[in-house]
Design an enzyme around this catalytic site. Structure first.
Site, PDB file in Angstrom:
ATOM      1  N   LYS A 127      -2.612  -7.550   3.307  1.00 15.78           N
ATOM      2  CA  LYS A 127      -1.408  -6.711   3.468  1.00 15.78           C
ATOM      3  C   LYS A 127      -1.772  -5.316   3.991  1.00 15.78           C
ATOM      4  O   LYS A 127      -1.173  -4.813   4.934  1.00 15.78           O
ATOM      5  CB  LYS A 127      -0.658  -6.558   2.120  1.00 15.78           C
ATOM      6  CG  LYS A 127      -0.236  -7.865   1.480  1.00 15.78           C
ATOM      7  CD  LYS A 127       0.479  -7.655   0.169  1.00 15.78           C
ATOM      8  CE  LYS A 127      -0.338  -6.989  -0.917  1.00 15.78           C
ATOM      9  NZ  LYS A 127      -1.479  -7.773  -1.412  1.00 15.78           N
TER      10      LYS A 127
ATOM     11  N   ARG B  72       6.724  -5.654  -7.038  1.00 16.17           N
ATOM     12  CA  ARG B  72       5.711  -6.575  -7.545  1.00 16.17           C
ATOM     13  C   ARG B  72       6.226  -7.409  -8.727  1.00 16.17           C
ATOM     14  O   ARG B  72       5.529  -8.301  -9.187  1.00 16.17           O
ATOM     15  CB  ARG B  72       4.624  -5.678  -8.038  1.00 16.17           C
ATOM     16  CG  ARG B  72       3.196  -5.895  -7.979  1.00 16.17           C
ATOM     17  CD  ARG B  72       2.477  -6.176  -6.761  1.00 16.17           C
ATOM     18  NE  ARG B  72       1.064  -6.055  -7.006  1.00 16.17           N
ATOM     19  CZ  ARG B  72       0.257  -5.260  -6.336  1.00 16.17           C
ATOM     20  NH1 ARG B  72       0.727  -4.514  -5.370  1.00 16.17           N
ATOM     21  NH2 ARG B  72      -1.010  -5.253  -6.609  1.00 16.17           N
TER      22      ARG B  72
ATOM     23  N   ARG C 118     -15.017  -6.801   0.411  1.00 16.97           N
ATOM     24  CA  ARG C 118     -14.248  -5.628   0.855  1.00 16.97           C
ATOM     25  C   ARG C 118     -14.946  -4.333   0.438  1.00 16.97           C
ATOM     26  O   ARG C 118     -15.492  -4.212  -0.652  1.00 16.97           O
ATOM     27  CB  ARG C 118     -12.842  -5.656   0.243  1.00 16.97           C
ATOM     28  CG  ARG C 118     -12.082  -4.362   0.546  1.00 16.97           C
ATOM     29  CD  ARG C 118     -10.622  -4.447   0.260  1.00 16.97           C
ATOM     30  NE  ARG C 118     -10.330  -4.696  -1.133  1.00 16.97           N
ATOM     31  CZ  ARG C 118      -9.102  -4.865  -1.597  1.00 16.97           C
ATOM     32  NH1 ARG C 118      -8.075  -4.827  -0.772  1.00 16.97           N
ATOM     33  NH2 ARG C 118      -8.902  -5.094  -2.875  1.00 16.97           N
TER      34      ARG C 118
ATOM     35  N   ARG D  73     -14.096  -1.352  -4.675  1.00 20.35           N
ATOM     36  CA  ARG D  73     -13.048  -1.010  -5.643  1.00 20.35           C
ATOM     37  C   ARG D  73     -13.385  -1.580  -7.013  1.00 20.35           C
ATOM     38  O   ARG D  73     -13.875  -2.701  -7.107  1.00 20.35           O
ATOM     39  CB  ARG D  73     -11.698  -1.572  -5.165  1.00 20.35           C
ATOM     40  CG  ARG D  73     -10.897  -0.579  -4.366  1.00 20.35           C
ATOM     41  CD  ARG D  73      -9.682  -1.155  -3.714  1.00 20.35           C
ATOM     42  NE  ARG D  73      -8.809  -1.924  -4.577  1.00 20.35           N
ATOM     43  CZ  ARG D  73      -7.642  -2.427  -4.189  1.00 20.35           C
ATOM     44  NH1 ARG D  73      -7.217  -2.220  -2.952  1.00 20.35           N
ATOM     45  NH2 ARG D  73      -6.896  -3.129  -5.018  1.00 20.35           N
TER      46      ARG D  73
ATOM     47  N   ARG E 157      -5.948 -10.288 -11.499  1.00 21.56           N
ATOM     48  CA  ARG E 157      -4.964  -9.912 -10.471  1.00 21.56           C
ATOM     49  C   ARG E 157      -4.287 -11.146  -9.871  1.00 21.56           C
ATOM     50  O   ARG E 157      -3.086 -11.130  -9.612  1.00 21.56           O
ATOM     51  CB  ARG E 157      -5.650  -9.094  -9.364  1.00 21.56           C
ATOM     52  CG  ARG E 157      -5.968  -7.693  -9.823  1.00 21.56           C
ATOM     53  CD  ARG E 157      -7.040  -7.062  -8.973  1.00 21.56           C
ATOM     54  NE  ARG E 157      -6.622  -6.838  -7.614  1.00 21.56           N
ATOM     55  CZ  ARG E 157      -7.468  -6.735  -6.591  1.00 21.56           C
ATOM     56  NH1 ARG E 157      -8.770  -6.856  -6.779  1.00 21.56           N
ATOM     57  NH2 ARG E 157      -7.016  -6.491  -5.392  1.00 21.56           N
TER      58      ARG E 157
HETATM   59  P1  AP5 Z   1      -6.734  -6.065   2.422  1.00 17.63           P
HETATM   60  O1  AP5 Z   1      -5.944  -5.774   3.660  1.00 17.63           O
HETATM   61  O2  AP5 Z   1      -7.406  -4.933   1.737  1.00 17.63           O
HETATM   62  O3  AP5 Z   1      -5.852  -6.932   1.416  1.00 17.63           O
HETATM   63  P2  AP5 Z   1      -4.578  -6.527   0.554  1.00 17.63           P
HETATM   64  O4  AP5 Z   1      -3.628  -7.668   0.628  1.00 17.63           O
HETATM   65  O5  AP5 Z   1      -4.063  -5.173   0.930  1.00 17.63           O
HETATM   66  O6  AP5 Z   1      -5.278  -6.514  -0.855  1.00 17.63           O
HETATM   67  P3  AP5 Z   1      -5.205  -5.516  -2.096  1.00 17.63           P
HETATM   68  O7  AP5 Z   1      -6.290  -5.997  -3.019  1.00 17.63           O
HETATM   69  O8  AP5 Z   1      -5.266  -4.086  -1.681  1.00 17.63           O
HETATM   70  O9  AP5 Z   1      -3.864  -5.862  -2.668  1.00 17.63           O
HETATM   71  P4  AP5 Z   1      -3.478  -5.707  -4.118  1.00 17.63           P
HETATM   72  O10 AP5 Z   1      -2.086  -6.141  -3.978  1.00 17.63           O
HETATM   73  O11 AP5 Z   1      -4.278  -6.391  -5.132  1.00 17.63           O
HETATM   74  O12 AP5 Z   1      -3.867  -4.202  -4.430  1.00 17.63           O
HETATM   75  P5  AP5 Z   1      -3.018  -2.890  -4.481  1.00 17.63           P
HETATM   76  O13 AP5 Z   1      -3.855  -1.842  -3.891  1.00 17.63           O
HETATM   77  O14 AP5 Z   1      -1.629  -3.085  -3.983  1.00 17.63           O
HETATM   78  O15 AP5 Z   1      -7.835  -7.175   2.843  1.00 17.63           O
HETATM   79  C1  AP5 Z   1      -8.781  -7.645   1.915  1.00 17.63           C
HETATM   80  C2  AP5 Z   1     -10.135  -7.800   2.624  1.00 17.63           C
HETATM   81  O16 AP5 Z   1     -10.033  -8.827   3.607  1.00 17.63           O
HETATM   82  C3  AP5 Z   1     -10.601  -6.561   3.394  1.00 17.63           C
HETATM   83  O17 AP5 Z   1     -11.997  -6.456   3.272  1.00 17.63           O
HETATM   84  C4  AP5 Z   1     -10.195  -6.839   4.855  1.00 17.63           C
HETATM   85  O18 AP5 Z   1     -11.067  -6.194   5.776  1.00 17.63           O
HETATM   86  C5  AP5 Z   1     -10.340  -8.345   4.920  1.00 17.63           C
HETATM   87  N1  AP5 Z   1      -9.381  -8.976   5.830  1.00 17.63           N
HETATM   88  C6  AP5 Z   1      -8.054  -8.667   5.949  1.00 17.63           C
HETATM   89  N2  AP5 Z   1      -7.478  -9.480   6.855  1.00 17.63           N
HETATM   90  C7  AP5 Z   1      -8.468 -10.339   7.286  1.00 17.63           C
HETATM   91  C8  AP5 Z   1      -8.473 -11.423   8.218  1.00 17.63           C
HETATM   92  N3  AP5 Z   1      -7.387 -11.808   8.861  1.00 17.63           N
HETATM   93  N4  AP5 Z   1      -9.647 -12.067   8.393  1.00 17.63           N
HETATM   94  C9  AP5 Z   1     -10.762 -11.701   7.735  1.00 17.63           C
HETATM   95  N5  AP5 Z   1     -10.826 -10.672   6.855  1.00 17.63           N
HETATM   96  C10 AP5 Z   1      -9.668 -10.013   6.626  1.00 17.63           C
HETATM   97  O19 AP5 Z   1      -2.903  -2.685  -6.062  1.00 17.63           O
HETATM   98  C11 AP5 Z   1      -4.020  -2.380  -6.861  1.00 17.63           C
HETATM   99  C12 AP5 Z   1      -3.587  -2.224  -8.303  1.00 17.63           C
HETATM  100  O20 AP5 Z   1      -2.644  -1.131  -8.424  1.00 17.63           O
HETATM  101  C13 AP5 Z   1      -2.841  -3.442  -8.896  1.00 17.63           C
HETATM  102  O21 AP5 Z   1      -3.726  -4.412  -9.410  1.00 17.63           O
HETATM  103  C14 AP5 Z   1      -2.010  -2.766 -10.000  1.00 17.63           C
HETATM  104  O22 AP5 Z   1      -2.790  -2.451 -11.129  1.00 17.63           O
HETATM  105  C15 AP5 Z   1      -1.587  -1.449  -9.341  1.00 17.63           C
HETATM  106  N6  AP5 Z   1      -0.329  -1.571  -8.601  1.00 17.63           N
HETATM  107  C16 AP5 Z   1      -0.149  -1.375  -7.262  1.00 17.63           C
HETATM  108  N7  AP5 Z   1       1.140  -1.552  -6.930  1.00 17.63           N
HETATM  109  C17 AP5 Z   1       1.792  -1.872  -8.071  1.00 17.63           C
HETATM  110  C18 AP5 Z   1       3.140  -2.186  -8.374  1.00 17.63           C
HETATM  111  N8  AP5 Z   1       4.099  -2.211  -7.424  1.00 17.63           N
HETATM  112  N9  AP5 Z   1       3.457  -2.481  -9.666  1.00 17.63           N
HETATM  113  C19 AP5 Z   1       2.535  -2.449 -10.646  1.00 17.63           C
HETATM  114  N10 AP5 Z   1       1.229  -2.158 -10.436  1.00 17.63           N
HETATM  115  C20 AP5 Z   1       0.864  -1.876  -9.152  1.00 17.63           C
END
Ligand code: AP5
Length: 210
Positions: free
Chosen positions: A13, A85, A124, A157, A168
């Site tokens: 994402k 979420r 990552r 991270r 997660r």
């Molecule tokens: P990446 O693009 O980083 O993936 P992502 O979907 O953004 O993953 P996140 O882990 O950031 O999502 P998340 O939802 O767990 O975390 P968030 O920060 O929102 O890609 C992943 C890897 O793959 C990278 O290395 C990239 O280079 C690679 N890649 C990407 N596309 C590729 C492709 N096509 N081919 C090959 N490689 C590829 O949340 C973190 C924490 O914050 C949560 O656990 C929670 O505690 C809190 N939080 C955040 N939002 C909320 C909410 N709304 N409500 C409650 N808690 C929340």
């Protein structure tokens, strides 16, 4: 145009959001990035959120809704990345959108096999200040361990450790995946295959948006 990007942790994402910001003029609203910033600055919100984030659990809904409400400006085109979420967040968001006279134009759900998700997350690395995302296997930095743009040190991270990844993915299945049905019943959801390289996935999303 406002777009919600749904999908499990690590599905890509944030990577796609960064491309859509650079190429298509969107503003990315990533609740994960905002929270990590709050943690880094040691704010009250950051200190409360850190306890949940380190374990891989979701941060309580009321904290998240208030945080998003304070950021939204109706005249922008947002990509909502990692928000909403939970069903409570989705309902709170509907109210917020009504108050601000805004609407969601597309809900896009990125789909990927869990084995591939775990592979992507384990490799990552992120630039903590700029938020840029790299992958040691599929999207490495030009200089090992350094951000291509800011030159800052890349880090793993704390929630990309195996125990937190598992929590997660469970949180996603139990609390976030039901949003697909929620939005199917209202706006509709476009499912996008998130396998293949970053550019291929971007083109699939662009086909929906144009
Ligand atoms: P990446 O693009 O980083 O993936 P992502 O979907 O953004 O993953 P996140 O882990 O950031 O999502 P998340 O939802 O767990 O975390 P968030 O920060 O929102 O890609 C992943 C890897 O793959 C990278 O290395 C990239 O280079 C690679 N890649 C990407 N596309 C590729 C492709 N096509 N081919 C090959 N490689 C590829 O949340 C973190 C924490 O914050 C949560 O656990 C929670 O505690 C809190 N939080 C955040 N939002 C909320 C909410 N709304 N409500 C409650 N808690 C929340």
């Amino acid at each position: 145009m406002n777009v919600i990007l749904l999908g499990a942790p690590g599905v890509g994402k944030g990577t796609q959001a960064q491309l859509l910001v650079m190429r298509d003029g969107f503003v990315q609203l990533s609740t994960g990035d905002i929270l990590r910033n709050e943690v880094a600055n040691g704010t009250d919100l950051g200190n409360k959120a850190k306890v949940y984030m380190d374990k891989g659990e979701l941060v309580p809904d009321d904290l998240i809704i208030n945080m998003v409400a304070s950021k939204l400006l109706p005249e922008k085109s947002y990509l909502f990345d990692g928000f909403p979420r939970t069903l409570a967040q989705a309902k709170g968001f509907d109210e917020l959108l009504r108050e601000k006279r805004m609407q969601i134009d597309h809900v896009i759900s990125l789909n990927l096999h869990y084995d591939e998700i775990v592979r992507r997350l384990s490799a990552r690395r992120i630039a903590p200040k700029s938020g840029r995302v790299y992958n040691l296997i599929t999207n490495p930095p030009k200089v090992e361990g350094k951000c291509d743009v800011s030159g800052e040190d890349l880090i793993l991270r704390s929630d990309d450790l195996p125990e937190a990844i598992e929590v997660r993915l469970n949180e996603y299945e139990n609390k976030t995946a039901p949003l697909i049905q929620y939005y199917q019943n209202t706006i509709g959801v476009k499912i996008v295959d998130a396998s293949g390289d970053i550019e291929e996935v971007y083109q699939r999303i662009k086909n929906i948006l144009s």
